[in-house]
Scaffold this active site. Sequence first.
Site, PDB file in Angstrom:
ATOM      1  N   GLU A 226      19.612   4.357  39.769  1.00  0.00           N
ATOM      2  CA  GLU A 226      20.547   3.453  40.436  1.00  0.00           C
ATOM      3  C   GLU A 226      21.956   4.037  40.507  1.00  0.00           C
ATOM      4  O   GLU A 226      22.391   4.757  39.610  1.00  0.00           O
ATOM      5  CB  GLU A 226      20.610   2.119  39.674  1.00  0.00           C
ATOM      6  CG  GLU A 226      19.288   1.388  39.673  1.00  0.00           C
ATOM      7  CD  GLU A 226      19.241   0.238  38.671  1.00  0.00           C
ATOM      8  OE1 GLU A 226      18.374  -0.630  38.825  1.00  0.00           O
ATOM      9  OE2 GLU A 226      20.062   0.218  37.727  1.00  0.00           O
ATOM     10  N   GLU A 424      12.911  -4.466  45.980  1.00  0.00           N
ATOM     11  CA  GLU A 424      12.030  -4.189  44.851  1.00  0.00           C
ATOM     12  C   GLU A 424      12.088  -5.390  43.926  1.00  0.00           C
ATOM     13  O   GLU A 424      13.032  -6.185  43.979  1.00  0.00           O
ATOM     14  CB  GLU A 424      12.481  -2.931  44.082  1.00  0.00           C
ATOM     15  CG  GLU A 424      12.164  -1.633  44.807  1.00  0.00           C
ATOM     16  CD  GLU A 424      12.425  -0.401  43.938  1.00  0.00           C
ATOM     17  OE1 GLU A 424      12.946  -0.569  42.809  1.00  0.00           O
ATOM     18  OE2 GLU A 424      12.112   0.705  44.396  1.00  0.00           O
TER      19      GLU A 424
END
Lengths: 513, 910
Positions: A226, A424
């Site tokens: 991330e 997601e």
Amino acid sequence: MEAVLTGPKVAAAAKGGAFPARRLGFGESVRVGSGIGRVGFDAAMRRNRAIRVGAGGFRAELVKKTNESPRKTNSAQTGPVELFVGLPMDVASARGGVNHAKAIAAGLRALKLLGAYGVELPIFWAAAQPDADPAQFDWASHAALIEMARAAGLRVRATLCLHGSHRRPGHHEEYLSFAVDELPVLGGRKPVEAFEDFFRSFRSAFADFFGSTITGITVSLGPNGELRYPSFPPVTGGHQFTGVGEFQCYDKYMLAQLKQHAEQSGQPLWGLSGPHDAPGYNQSPDSTNFFRDHGGSWETPYADFFLSWYSQQLVNHGDRILSIASNIFGELPVEISGKVPLLHWWRGTRSRPAELTAGFYNTDGRNGYDTVAKMFARNSCAMVIPGMDLLDREQPRELRCSPESLLSEIVGSCGKHGVKVLGENSSLVRAPAGGFDQIKANISAGNSKVESFTYNRMGAEFFSPEHWPQFTAFMRSMVHEEMDSDDLPSNEKGMLSPSAGSASQKEREMQAV
Amino acid sequence: MSIVRLKPILHHLLPIENPRLSPRELRRSELPGSIRCCSKPRVSVSRGLRRSDPLRSLPIIRAGVAPTPSLTEDDQATEVVYSETFLLKRSQAVEGKVSVRLDAAEEDGSRWRLVIGCNLPGKWILHWGVTYHDERGSEWDQPPPEMWPPESVPIKDYAIETPLKTSSSNPEEQVLHEVQIDFDSSVQIGAIHFVLKEEETGAWFQHKGRDFRITLRDTFKEESSLGGTQGFSIWPGALEQISTLLKPEGSSPMTQETLRGGREAKQWNSRIAGLYEEFSISKEEPVQNLMTVTVRKSNDTEKKLVQFDTDIPGEVTVHWGVCKDDSKKWEIPPTPHPPATKLFRSKALQTSLQPKENGRGSWGIFPVAQESLGLLFVLKLDKYTWLKNDGTDFYIPLINVSGSSTSNSQEQIGNKQMDSSQGSVSTEEAKPVVKNIEYTHEIISEIRNLVTDISSKNGKGANTKEAQESILEEIEKLAAEAYKIFRSSALGFVEETVSHAEPSKPAVQICSGTGSGYEILCQGFNWESHKSGRWFLELGAKAEELASLGFTVIWLPPPTESVSPEGYMPKDLYNLNSRYGSMEELRDLVKRFHEVGIKVLGDVVLNHRCAHYKNQNGIWNIFGGRLNWDDRAIVADDPHFHGRGNKSSGDHFHAAPNIDHSQEFVRRDLKEWLCWLREEIGYDGWRLDFVRGFWGGYVKDYLEATEPFFAVGEYWDSLSYTYSEMDYNQDAHRQRIIDWINATNGTAGAFDVTTKGILHSALGRCEYWRLSDQKGKPPGVIGWWPSRAVTFIENHDTGSTQGHWRFPSGKEMQGYAYTLTHPGTPAVFYDHIFSHYQPEISRLISVRRRQEIHCRSKIKIIKAERDVYAAEIDEKVTVKIGPGHYEPPNGPKNWVLAAEGKDYKVWETS
């Protein structure tokens, strides 16, 4: 219906003939006789969203002979949600092997039959470069996996993981300081150069697969893939991190840059350190002064100086990686993406400490995701956003979480800048939770920009009797939604279980709203 | 519609197999109509497949009418989608006789001949010795050399072995094998002892678990009062004893007392000559039978038909269930069940097969719902004989037979590849390890085949319900397979199987693993309790108080005669006079507790037992008392006690001989003892000591025989530590406890040693984060199988004056705040009840009872941080332990403080 390309990828569309289209209306698929022929493009359009997800499942469309580019449209209204499932983190083993190969094979088949569009394949730098020689990459196990997916008729979104790069896949905490991106710290080479080698090697190794099997590449931008600072320790198991996290500006490279920036801004004293009154990792926002809702120092000019610099460093880092990826993969008919975190805890406070420490200057009244979305748009990259399964009401109250509002804020920024969203979930959804409903709500909402959804992640728990039936029902409800009643075989029972049927009914109502 | 159809077939047709029952015959006439009526709509759907022929659609009738249903015949009628023939190996008891004859070899009685015969086929060896004094427990000696028959070989220095010869002398008596021992009447031996050995199998044949014994000379003084010469008096004594041995055949185990009773007989003189006695023995012989299980597709798409066919003679009961997933967890199939089906303890069905008309075996057809993944069964031949498949349940895959639904259309579409793909799918095996690339290629080609098949199915327009169902079944099968592989490569326990065993039903359902589910246990003694010699009396005085505190079950100390005063080294199991009090006092105590409404657990030590006597080598391995076993009752792999039994099925307890529970006679004796305790003392259940020492399956056996209200086992082993720091993840530890509970089939609970260990670290070192496992559940056994976990913080071993593993001092109430609010069955230690903690414990117990927290209560962990842990139970109790701060939020629920103490608080909803 999905022929429109944006930006640099238009060129790729021209060579679309080279790539088998995953679907081009059902009219062209081989189905003859039976009522199936009627399930076609028209029906899809009529239903506004998404025919295809599941149609592939029970009717296992043939993809081999069609001749259209798989590139995506920018008009999100008509694009169906493609469903992916993440493969296990440890799926590729060293020396060309595939861990649990038989299980993966069975799983791929099951997913294909269920109507999944593809799988997400995590590729760790370390696993691809097992030897010390930086020029040597070994793609054997990944090649085997991609071949397995192709054989099963599934597409692959490859996630190139730069983290865990010290030959220990799974150790996500290891990520180089963003400040060294352009410094020769890796045996005389810059990290960005090393990333570039990694990307190029991947590209040349799988040249034959892009567009046909590999339809997406996600590049990792930080810890856990991330775009964020490692402001909190890696999350292990169910032990949810609940503290505010800490600013990550204390290595010598970061401090040097901060100092330089402060001097340039005419405030040399501000460049000596990070905020002195910020709490530790595990503490609550109120424990020290910095994040207090009222009178906290986050609202001071110093904090604005610091937070602007700190968040800009993060955006710059993301920009560097995404532009490398864009340079290398931009020519290919694949979708490039990067992931941002969903830092939803303490969102109920005004200072939003979890987002601040992770590098998103997104306090009460200030939108920090616009800058990020703009950067993604600049690189023609899609944004992967996790947490589509999270519900406000299922979070611990005392942490003042709000995953739903944060998600809509990020998605909103993406919409503003034309960035596509790949959804997601954050963890496997268990029966009593409303997770699957939430996912459906998020990816089916009429104005959603969510173009694909990846369910994470395959493994023992995924196939367990506790979880698998829920997941099956979810997939089938996605499928059913897209089939008109006259597309279904005419029998009294129908092919779907009552639960799935009712879920899909609900889904329809939701769409109508 | 389809459901309706099968019912009449089964209910009406199966009985028709007996044509004499004319009323049923009448009903038969209804059938074709009903079937045709039901089949009709199908005909159009299935595009005129031959199944629309009503005659062919009735294989069941054919099977029923045919004397021996032949599979080939039926093949014509419905497709066989799965068939497997199992070879059933079992041993069958062959009854035979051992005869003992004592004759005078010379007219004057100076020489005698002992003839020992056996009429069972086999290669028999007489393993024998003598004793010079007929005393209990005395050791064997080798017989004097002049007694040795030819071909005898000495065995060590205490026995000889003599082969039995095939006898031709008495063909009419069918004595096949015998041995003659000639000896002089003047020989000074007291008794001859023998056992028979079957050379080929190595099996030993004893008389009721002990030697055969023929007393020749009695050393008891009263013997001489019988008169006659000394020389002669011995013989009749011996014969009398032999005859006594025979009479109680089949009754309870022979004791020395009954043997001696023979001496009282006065009539011996008249029976001296030609006396001949027989003992029944039985030998296990291997027998092989076959069981063929055939799965057929039913016309009713809701069902499959599973046919059992076996050549086992006599009554055969199929003990069966179905499973819905890969865990092979038994579930009761949905009704309707086949005729002659009984529900077995709501865990399985028992369906008797019906005898074939030719008398050779039996058969049955069970309809099974389509959604079942498989059928599990074992066979039950009589009350004690169960047949398993090589130690596991028989498993018949049902979902695998997805070909069933497509094989019909197979003819039409002529799709050969479909078969091949299914073949390849079904041969997959779990191989979780890394595969090489060639291997991957294989998989890839398999996948290709599959995809092609799917495509062609669709391409051929076989998009019927059947095709879809077959795809769905395929999906399920693939998922189950992937699950199996992933799970087998992941370490440890998969909680899914357990959560199935945890139906969330608040209704009171008694089972020995849980009691009512609302039990609160009191350990009613400590390590010092034996010292006064009158513990039973002292504890009885506290019964009222314990009841008012809210306890429902009390665990009493071990009651038997014991080498150690605390009772854990039992000797004579039937001697219940212990250091805690007499048997009478124990009986009164149990009665007292029953009066106040408390159930009583007996502490039974089944793992080991101290011997009464040494053997000839000075090893303490001969038992006395009513259960006067010898070294055959002791496990063979314990070097200290020279056991001659089988290897231990568990860990060793080194201080005393470990009992070999694999011996039938041991188990029978122990069951009898436990039943006797239930009867004589009134115990309601058991606390089972050191169950690590033997297989949990034996415990199941004991519990099923004694049907206790509640039972809990002590399975205590070490948690895992790394460099003296306790690991966060104790899954392996709780897994071992769960495994044991599983082996008992859930008939017993187990002490949650894992939770105690983790509480030690969490409370003692201020590491409260340990109290949530990686999945956010409690980290001990209560996190996985709460209903079978008996939580405790201290017992007589860990605490009291022994202090082997003492709970962190001063944190006891935090421990109880945890166990008494959490799921599982909490136990409270005597020392804590009668201490300054009593008011606090009492308050916690009353919260538990008031809020009806039970062993299956749902728990939600709210916080597990460094210094504070908080959890909400059943949404009506919230508990917080640790120095850190936590208060339940004031939301829709109104939380009221219900109990508090140092570093803990408990709230309840008002």
